[in-house]
Design a protein around this motif. Sequence first.
Motif, mmCIF file in Angstrom:
data_model
loop_
_atom_site.group_PDB
_atom_site.id
_atom_site.type_symbol
_atom_site.label_atom_id
_atom_site.label_comp_id
_atom_site.label_asym_id
_atom_site.label_seq_id
_atom_site.Cartn_x
_atom_site.Cartn_y
_atom_site.Cartn_z
ATOM 1 N N SER A 281 -8.523 2.036 0.027
ATOM 2 C CA SER A 281 -7.284 1.327 0.349
ATOM 3 C C SER A 281 -6.956 1.546 1.819
ATOM 4 O O SER A 281 -7.475 2.464 2.458
ATOM 5 N N ILE A 282 -6.076 0.701 2.361
ATOM 6 C CA ILE A 282 -5.728 0.802 3.778
ATOM 7 C C ILE A 282 -4.273 0.409 3.975
ATOM 8 O O ILE A 282 -3.760 -0.486 3.296
ATOM 9 N N SER A 283 -3.601 1.108 4.883
ATOM 10 C CA SER A 283 -2.225 0.785 5.271
ATOM 11 C C SER A 283 -2.120 0.870 6.780
ATOM 12 O O SER A 283 -2.793 1.687 7.415
ATOM 13 N N ASP A 284 -1.259 0.032 7.354
ATOM 14 C CA ASP A 284 -1.017 0.159 8.786
ATOM 15 C C ASP A 284 0.121 1.142 9.026
ATOM 16 O O ASP A 284 0.595 1.808 8.098
ATOM 17 N N SER A 285 0.567 1.249 10.269
ATOM 18 C CA SER A 285 1.550 2.274 10.639
ATOM 19 C C SER A 285 2.910 1.686 10.961
ATOM 20 O O SER A 285 3.684 2.255 11.727
ATOM 21 N N ARG A 286 3.220 0.550 10.365
ATOM 22 C CA ARG A 286 4.539 -0.046 10.537
ATOM 23 C C ARG A 286 5.575 0.716 9.723
ATOM 24 O O ARG A 286 5.255 1.363 8.732
ATOM 25 N N LEU A 287 6.830 0.568 10.122
ATOM 26 C CA LEU A 287 7.901 1.045 9.255
ATOM 27 C C LEU A 287 7.949 0.196 7.991
ATOM 28 O O LEU A 287 8.224 0.697 6.904
ATOM 29 N N LEU A 288 7.695 -1.107 8.132
ATOM 30 C CA LEU A 288 7.579 -2.002 6.983
ATOM 31 C C LEU A 288 6.091 -2.161 6.693
ATOM 32 O O LEU A 288 5.472 -3.169 7.031
ATOM 33 N N ALA A 289 5.519 -1.142 6.074
ATOM 34 C CA ALA A 289 4.062 -1.017 5.982
ATOM 35 C C ALA A 289 3.416 -2.180 5.241
ATOM 36 O O ALA A 289 3.971 -2.722 4.283
#
Length: 475
Positions: A281-289
């Motif tokens: 899995s992958i997530s970015d580093s936004r506050l609204l991820a």
Amino acid sequence: MGVPVHLRSHWLTEALGAERIEPEPLVGEARADVCILGGGYTGMWTALRLKALEPALEVVILEKDICGGGASGRNAGFLLSWASKFLALQKLCGPQEGLRLLRASQEAVEEIVAFCARPGVDAGLRRDGWIWAATSEAQFGAWDETVEALAKLGAEAFTPMSRDDIAARMTSRAYLAGVHEAKAATLQPAKLALGLRRAVLEAGVRVHEYSPAIRIARGRPVRIHAPCGTVVAGGLVFALNAWAAEYRMFRSNLVVVASDHHLTEPAPELLEELGLRHGTSISDSRLLAQSMRTTPDGRVDFSKGGSHSTFAGRVSGRFDGGSHRRESVHATFRANFPALAGLKLAADWRGPVTRTATGLPYFGRLPRHPNIVYGHGYSGNGVGPSHVGGRILASLALGREDEWSTCPLARGPLGGFPPEPFRYVGAKVVRAAVARKERAEDAGREPGTIDAAFASLAPAGLVPRKGSRPKPSKC
């Protein structure tokens, strides 16, 4: 009673199609040593822990819908430790206790992996890790302070990945760099919930679904009134997470926002061709991820947080049904994963996500009512940490003095949010500022000063804000 079938998540619809359940609403009076409000992960892990510590204990779970009908059956199914939240743990607890709780969350992942290997628990678990990544220069290195803090304590949770590394793994060059938590996993969240439901019933816990608590009379014993019955219990556990915001006593310490999920039709041949038949899995580093994962049957789930928040804790019904941002979320998915742009959307839904002032859940006892305990606020990462939450709540409910009931997370809420209507209006202003700030960063522009200032007020979610290095406190 409960959420209508057509408004449920794909996960829960799929799980209920594979396993027949027979909900039993509460009728008449029931007596228990401990009553648990909430049949999600936290409530059921708490029940199992209580029975493990004291097998003769009479435990009752009251659930307003069916077990797993809330966030436990709607989330993305990321089984993570607290590694990405270590800075918050260190700030709250100090380095050594923070490290102990991190390791407890890593052990929780192992426990859930073992639970999913039990006969009959077919949760589709795949252990191929999670990538914490950047999709803009502004996000680049968002993990550096966390990795550095862990390294100082001799803890290694992440390995670095370059843009080429991520592209080879995820078929997308939208991610500029990142770090990989190898021991993370993905699973079908509603199937885990139904597996837990079966386990608590087998342990002798009485489960009453379609039985919302409509009135609670505090005292010893505490009386919990449902539409057709009453539980008289020695102690009460609030394990409601987002739905805790519906109670005035918890409302000021939680913000509840929506997370939108978009799931594609199965395309196993295409994923095989692209090398995406793994469970990374992958997530970015936004506050609204923004996050992405695949499923064993060849689907792709893409999710984005923060579409709207609640007013005065009104959660019920506000997060049911389809996404309100179908076109924009799917457009982002196509932009990030152009090789998957041709996949058709099969389902979309929303779920509630809590945010706390610390970015971590909190637990405690009600003032003047030590037999009533609570725990909620997982802030975007609850599948694994809910197991730790169950340990904390069980120790609190039994009045035990141990490493769980005395840990810093069990001191109640640390910080809160303004009262209504200021909180609702403020949340809209901050959320809009965050969105504008992140759009500017995506375009390579410097965000406006005012937007940056308002965005800095947003509580952390799945990952910490870049550049917000906390100073460790002493515990």
